[in-house]
Design an enzyme around this catalytic site. Structure first.
Site, PDB file in Angstrom:
ATOM      1  N   GLY A   1       0.798  -1.234   0.000  1.00  0.00           N
ATOM      2  CA  GLY A   1       0.000   0.000   0.000  1.00  0.00           C
ATOM      3  C   GLY A   1       0.825   1.276   0.000  1.00  0.00           C
ATOM      4  O   GLY A   1       0.352   2.326   0.424  1.00  0.00           O
TER       5      GLY A   1
ATOM      6  N   LEU B   1      -4.542  -6.932  -7.105  1.00  0.00           N
ATOM      7  CA  LEU B   1      -4.158  -8.082  -7.916  1.00  0.00           C
ATOM      8  C   LEU B   1      -5.327  -8.901  -8.472  1.00  0.00           C
ATOM      9  O   LEU B   1      -5.121  -9.762  -9.316  1.00  0.00           O
ATOM     10  CB  LEU B   1      -3.231  -9.007  -7.100  1.00  0.00           C
ATOM     11  CG  LEU B   1      -1.872  -8.380  -6.758  1.00  0.00           C
ATOM     12  CD1 LEU B   1      -1.068  -9.314  -5.858  1.00  0.00           C
ATOM     13  CD2 LEU B   1      -1.094  -8.052  -8.020  1.00  0.00           C
TER      14      LEU B   1
ATOM     15  N   HIS C   1       0.272   0.400 -13.522  1.00  0.00           N
ATOM     16  CA  HIS C   1       0.989  -0.798 -13.985  1.00  0.00           C
ATOM     17  C   HIS C   1       2.487  -0.493 -14.073  1.00  0.00           C
ATOM     18  O   HIS C   1       2.871   0.531 -14.631  1.00  0.00           O
ATOM     19  CB  HIS C   1       0.450  -1.233 -15.360  1.00  0.00           C
ATOM     20  CG  HIS C   1       1.042  -2.520 -15.820  1.00  0.00           C
ATOM     21  ND1 HIS C   1       0.627  -3.752 -15.341  1.00  0.00           N
ATOM     22  CD2 HIS C   1       2.053  -2.787 -16.689  1.00  0.00           C
ATOM     23  CE1 HIS C   1       1.350  -4.699 -15.907  1.00  0.00           C
ATOM     24  NE2 HIS C   1       2.217  -4.144 -16.724  1.00  0.00           N
TER      25      HIS C   1
HETATM   26  C1  GRF Z   1       3.019  -1.601  -7.723  1.00  0.00           C
HETATM   27  O1  GRF Z   1       4.218  -1.952  -8.345  1.00  0.00           O
HETATM   28  C2  GRF Z   1       1.928  -1.561  -8.761  1.00  0.00           C
HETATM   29  O2  GRF Z   1       2.317  -1.138 -10.019  1.00  0.00           O
HETATM   30  C3  GRF Z   1       1.539  -2.965  -8.855  1.00  0.00           C
HETATM   31  O3  GRF Z   1       1.634  -3.419  -7.510  1.00  0.00           O
HETATM   32  C4  GRF Z   1       2.592  -2.670  -6.787  1.00  0.00           C
HETATM   33  C5  GRF Z   1       1.949  -2.150  -5.539  1.00  0.00           C
HETATM   34  O4  GRF Z   1       2.793  -1.552  -4.620  1.00  0.00           O
HETATM   35  N1  GRF Z   1       0.296  -3.107  -9.539  1.00  0.00           N
HETATM   36  P1  GRF Z   1       2.217  -0.950  -3.253  1.00  0.00           P
HETATM   37  O5  GRF Z   1       1.334  -1.993  -2.612  1.00  0.00           O
HETATM   38  O6  GRF Z   1       1.449   0.292  -3.579  1.00  0.00           O
HETATM   39  O7  GRF Z   1       3.410  -0.647  -2.412  1.00  0.00           O
END
Ligand code: GRF
Length: 188
Positions: free
Chosen positions: A11, A84, A103
């Site tokens: 997050g 996800l 992404h």
């Molecule tokens: C990021 O790299 C985003 O692009 C991908 O998941 C990751 C999430 O990171 N879809 P976080 O949970 O915001 O630290």
């Protein structure tokens, strides 16, 4: 904008949005709900900032449950920030052009089903790309297929591994996401 932010992991991108709102780099924007599809650290971040949090079990039929939550919170825009699960098409119909996704590559390359986390960066390295980056795009029925709202590039060095590239791009994501939400707001 009354935002819902969907998460599955650490997050850090959610945190960037929270910080940008608190420091007024993002105005007229409120996170009304954080939605997660699993146990994750993003929950702690939401609770710490007293943002309503809703977690669902992705092994169930969760679609209507989540739509009800979003409607109860009068959500106008949705940000998928490290989420996800695949968003069912009904979301795209109700919040048409109002959902964006982050992404960690230069779409349309290295996207689609199964392309998440280190797999994306490994594919970039295996393909010997000279550059990679981060993309924010509108969410449509097709995975990673909607129009691109914003994209930022970085060089892929010969010494980069999937892990170093992931770190580099994570940093880029934190910047691009805030700019993208500003643009999203202008389009509202
Ligand atoms: C990021 O790299 C985003 O692009 C991908 O998941 C990751 C999430 O990171 N879809 P976080 O949970 O915001 O630290």
């Amino acid at each position: 904008m009354q935002l819902a932010v969907f998460v599955s992991g650490n997050g850090s991108n959610l945190q960037c949005i929270i910080d940008a709102i608190e420091t007024e780099r993002l105005t007229d924007t409120e996170i009304k709900l954080v939605v997660a599809d699993r146990d994750c650290f993003a929950k702690e971040r939401a609770l710490k900032h007293k943002i309503p949090f809703f977690q669902f079990d992705r092994k169930t039929n969760w679609q209507q449950l989540v739509i009800d939550q979003l409607q109860q919170h009068q959500i106008t825009h949705i940000v998928l920030a490290g989420f996800l699960s695949i968003l069912p098409k009904q979301f795209c119909e109700i919040w048409s052009n109002k959902i964006i996704n982050l992404h960690p590559a230069l779409l349309p390359k290295h996207g689609g089903k199964g392309m998440y986390g280190l797999k994306v960066h490994q594919a970039v390295i295996d393909n010997k790309e000279a550059e990679s980056g981060a993309t924010v795009h509108f969410v449509t029925e097709g995975i990673d297929e909607g129009n691109i709202l914003l994209q930022e590039k970085c060089a892929v060095e010969a010494t980069d591994t999937a892990e170093t590239l992931q770190q580099k791009i994570h940093h880029l994501e934190h910047q691009i996401l805030i700019k993208a939400i500003q643009l999203f707001h202008e389009k509202k």
